[in-house]
Design an enzyme around this catalytic site. Structure first.
Site, PDB file in Angstrom:
ATOM      1  CE  LYS A   1      -1.869  -0.741   9.739  1.00 61.64           C
ATOM      2  NZ  LYS A   1      -1.963  -1.070   8.316  1.00 61.64           N
TER       3      LYS A   1
ATOM      4  CD  GLN B   1       0.503  -0.990   5.607  1.00 63.66           C
ATOM      5  OE1 GLN B   1       0.031  -1.589   6.559  1.00 63.66           O
ATOM      6  NE2 GLN B   1       0.008   0.167   5.205  1.00 63.66           N
TER       7      GLN B   1
ATOM      8  CG  ASP C   1      -6.025  -5.135   6.029  1.00 67.67           C
ATOM      9  OD1 ASP C   1      -6.251  -4.119   6.710  1.00 67.67           O
ATOM     10  OD2 ASP C   1      -4.933  -5.365   5.484  1.00 67.67           O
TER      11      ASP C   1
END
Ligand code: GUN
Length: 295
Positions: free
Chosen positions: A54, A98, A121
């Site tokens: 990412k 994460q 997200d």
């Protein structure tokens, strides 16, 4: 019938080119550089590799990118305080923590702490709620990437039997929701299967579109699908290591056997993975635009 191998790598590349141009223009015309922070707690090899990918992509696109590594034993309060710091940081438009987090941390408390306007997200309840009722919001990256793949590959979803395996908050639930909405890539008749489903194969055999996010290697075998099905494999399973120490990956679908029956199928790696990362970048650009008031 020739099977189309849907290359997430290729589609993601196209979208990243589009984003690169957009980012350059935002910088030049508005002086705005999209900023993304990825917070990693602990050192799980899978999470390290996702977060590294990412960050690499964010950097390639010209973002302001921050990698924030925290120790496995960080307290929940300290992690919330860190998120609050990034909520206030004007150079950061997108915050990604994460998952999964260590067991002593309640994931929902962390997700709820993220400013919904920086929730790239799409996991905050404000964004989840907006998604369910079809309002403009940040869509979770994996389902958004799958929608993009389906649309760009020209797979007909309207009236199709879409069967989804896996009911996670990250993939299965939002995926089901998006596919039944009145929108491009939607209008499907959706079945959501999970670990308590009585006869999984009964459902998967009816699928025109089969999306598998079971989290176990090769659980979908050729006898479980019909001829002509389009298969999207979300699984990333580490099944060994090469002599050089690189992870050997496989999906949740028995690719070699299922591809003989499918009209289209995504490979692992090179399928959904690159799309997920790319949609994160797209969401971050959207966040930067919204926060900076750029139309
Ligand atoms: N872990 C697995 N997939 C994801 C994702 O899309 N976002 C975050 N934050 N963690 C994940």
């Amino acid at each position: 019938m020739a099977t189309k191998i849907i290359s997430g790598t290729e589609i993601a590349k196209q979208i990243r080119e589009e984003l690169k141009t957009e980012v350059a223009e935002m910088k030049e015309k508005h002086g705005v550089t999209p900023g993304l922070v990825t917070v990693l707690v602990g050192e799980s090899p899978a999470s390290v590799s996702y977060v590294t990918a990412k960050q690499r992509t964010a950097h390639d696109l010209g973002f302001h990118s921050v990698q924030d590594n925290q120790p496995e034993d960080i307290t929940e309060d300290d992690l919330v305080a860190l998120i609050e710091k990034y909520n206030q940081d004007p150079a950061i438009h997108g915050i990604l923590v994460q998952l999964p987090l260590p067991r002593h941390i309640e994931e929902s408390r962390i997700i709820f702490a993220i400013d919904p306007d920086k929730d790239v997200d799409g996991f905050h309840p404000v964004n989840v709620g907006k998604m369910v009722i079809g309002e403009q919001c940040f869509l979770p990256c994996t389902p958004a990437g799958i929608m993009e793949m389906i649309i760009r590959t020209g797979i007909e979803t309207s009236g199709a039997e879409a069967v989804i395996v896996g009911r996670s908050n990250i993939v299965g639930k939002p995926m089901a929701n998006l596919m039944l909405q009145k929108r491009e890539g939607g209008n499907a008749t959706v079945t959501l299967c999970h670990t308590r489903t009585k006869d999984m194969a009964f459902h998967t055999r009816r699928a025109d579109i089969l999306i598998v996010a079971a989290g176990r290697p090769k659980v979908v075998t050729a006898d479980m699908v019909k001829e002509g099905v389009a298969v999207i494999d979300v699984g990333v399973n580490r099944i060994g290591k090469t002599p050089e120490g690189k992870a050997i990956l496989c999906g949740d679908v028995d690719f070699e056997a299922v591809k003989e029956k499918a009209s289209a199928i995504t490979p692992v790696p090179g399928g959904v993975g690159p799309m997920t990362i790319t949609m994160l970048m797209k969401n971050t650009v959207q966040a930067a635009r919204q926060i900076s008031g750029i139309a």
